[in-house]
Write a protein that holds these residues in place. Structure first.
Motif, short mmCIF file in Angstrom:
data_model
loop_
_atom_site.label_atom_id
_atom_site.label_comp_id
_atom_site.label_asym_id
_atom_site.label_seq_id
_atom_site.Cartn_x
_atom_site.Cartn_y
_atom_site.Cartn_z
N ASN A 161 53.50 51.82 20.98
CA ASN A 161 53.39 50.12 21.78
C ASN A 161 53.39 50.49 23.51
OD1 ASN A 161 54.26 47.80 22.23
ND2 ASN A 161 54.37 47.49 20.00
N LEU B 70 60.52 43.82 7.64
CA LEU B 70 59.57 44.87 7.37
C LEU B 70 58.08 43.96 7.12
CD1 LEU B 70 60.67 48.46 6.31
CD2 LEU B 70 59.45 47.52 8.80
N LEU C 222 62.13 43.02 16.02
CA LEU C 222 61.91 44.56 15.97
C LEU C 222 63.62 44.94 16.38
CD1 LEU C 222 61.07 47.49 16.32
CD2 LEU C 222 60.48 46.72 18.66
N ASN D 137 62.45 55.85 13.79
CA ASN D 137 61.56 54.50 13.55
C ASN D 137 61.58 53.80 15.53
OD1 ASN D 137 61.52 54.01 11.58
ND2 ASN D 137 62.69 52.40 11.84
N SER E 166 52.25 50.72 14.81
CA SER E 166 53.60 50.72 14.53
C SER E 166 54.62 50.44 13.52
CB SER E 166 54.13 50.46 16.39
OG SER E 166 53.99 49.29 16.10
N HIS E 167 54.39 49.02 13.27
CA HIS E 167 54.82 48.55 12.27
C HIS E 167 54.31 49.07 10.99
CE1 HIS E 167 55.01 45.08 9.40
NE2 HIS E 167 56.46 45.54 9.26
N MET F 34 58.20 38.99 17.40
CA MET F 34 58.44 40.82 17.23
C MET F 34 58.92 41.25 17.13
SD MET F 34 54.49 42.69 16.92
CE MET F 34 55.08 42.78 19.24
N CYS G 122 50.28 46.70 14.88
CA CYS G 122 50.37 46.52 14.09
C CYS G 122 50.10 48.17 13.73
CB CYS G 122 49.02 45.93 13.69
SG CYS G 122 48.72 44.32 12.60
N ARG H 4 52.39 40.00 12.01
CA ARG H 4 51.44 40.05 12.80
C ARG H 4 50.65 39.36 12.06
NH1 ARG H 4 51.20 41.41 17.47
NH2 ARG H 4 53.35 39.55 16.46
N MET I 195 58.07 41.43 9.57
CA MET I 195 57.49 41.35 9.93
C MET I 195 56.02 40.98 10.66
SD MET I 195 60.23 44.34 11.94
CE MET I 195 59.13 44.53 14.16
N TYR J 204 58.26 52.97 17.38
CA TYR J 204 57.87 52.20 17.71
C TYR J 204 57.21 51.87 19.73
CZ TYR J 204 58.40 48.51 14.84
OH TYR J 204 57.92 48.11 13.32
#
Length: 312
Positions: A294, A115, A63, A286, A243-244, A59, A241, A122, A118, A290
């Motif tokens: 996170n 994205l 990122l 962004n 934040s993504h 992950m 999840c 997840r 990612m 995050y």
């Protein structure tokens, strides 16, 4: 470039946001600030992940690539605009404009695909936790990132190759703050049917299909989270999840906003302002999303800054 085979005009003119000289210092300061925040924020994310062994997971590997892309995307557009404002020279050479067109397509494509990757990561982590390390092995992660870069390179190159066959008229003023492909095509004297067809096709393939994949992944994730009995497990899943999903919503939301703005208005200034959202604002926000949502990234950033402060 002129119509036909004639040469002599080798520059485009980027009109920017406003002709008002009194606004130029404000625009310069605003975009310089946003650019510095973008570079610093994303660079801190990269350094925090690289310096913390606990974050050496798929992950955060993805990122890191996303942060690198955000830095590169802003660097493609903002510095040239700042130089133009500072020197009061709005001209950009034909080759520089081609380069800017290439990278202004390349990096958003990478954003979209990263994205999506990612979201798949997840999905595997939450829906198939026992098989996560087997499925998301280093080899697969490397292949996925390579595939995103390869698709981005080839798609952008195809657009540029078609664009290089176009001829342009005398009026080479671009009502934008960077060389955006659709704005360039409006200046062409030759037929742009193939260019426009490729834009619509690639927008469908690289815009709609990844979004469908993301939505499918999160529908399965939501179903798995509902079945969890542990409150701690649900909280951890929402933390990683959330934040993504926020970044995905911001990215696609600004993209759709730009599309509808260009469709309902004929004002180039309004389209330019809307484009700022996905070219400058999204890469800037962004890192904050995050780092604030996170706990792992927030902790790594704290440890990184503590080590940096102790070295002073």
């Amino acid at each position: 470039m002129e119509a036909g085979n004639q040469t002599g005009i080798l520059e485009f003119i980027l009109l920017g946001f406003s002709e008002d000289p009194e606004l130029q210092p404000f625009i310069f300061g605003l975009f310089l600030s946003m650019f510095l925040i973008t570079v610093l924020g994303n660079l801190l994310i990269i350094l925090a992940i690289c310096s913390d062994p606990h974050l050496h997971t798929p992950m955060y590997f993805f990122l890191t690539n996303l942060s690198l892309v955000d830095i590169s995307f802003s660097t493609t557009i903002v510095p040239k605009m700042l130089v133009s404002i500072h020197t009061e020279n709005k001209a950009i050479s034909y080759m520089d404009c081609l380069t800017q067109v290439y990278f202004s397509m390349f990096f958003p494509i990478l954003d979209t695909l990263l994205l999506t990757v990612m979201a798949y990561d997840r999905f595997v982590a939450i829906c198939h936790p026992l098989h996560y390390t087997v499925i998301m092995n280093p080899r697969l992660c490397g292949v996925l990132v390579f595939a995103t870069w390869f698709i981005g390179v080839m798609t952008s190159l195809l657009h540029i190759l078609l664009m290089m066959h176009l001829s342009f008229c005398r009026d080479l003023e671009i009502p934008h703050f960077f060389c955006e492909l659709t704005q360039i095509l409006k200046l062409a004297c030759s037929d742009t049917f193939l260019n426009s067809t490729l834009i619509y096709f690639m927008t469908g393939v690289l815009g709609v299909f990844p979004l469908v994949g993301i939505l499918f992944s999160y529908s399965r994730i939501a179903s798995s989270i509902r079945k969890m009995s542990s409150a701690g497990g649900k909280q951890k899943a929402f933390s990683t999840c959330g934040s993504h999903l926020s970044v995905v919503s911001l990215f696609y939301g600004t993209g759709v906003g730009v599309y509808f703005t260009s469709a309902v208005t004929h004002s180039p200034q309004k389209v330019s302002v809307a484009s700022v959202m996905y070219t400058v604002v999204t890469p800037m926000l962004n890192p904050f999303i995050y780092s604030l949502r996170n706990k792992d990234v927030k902790g790594a950033l704290g440890r990184l800054l503590s080590r940096a402060a102790s070295c002073l």
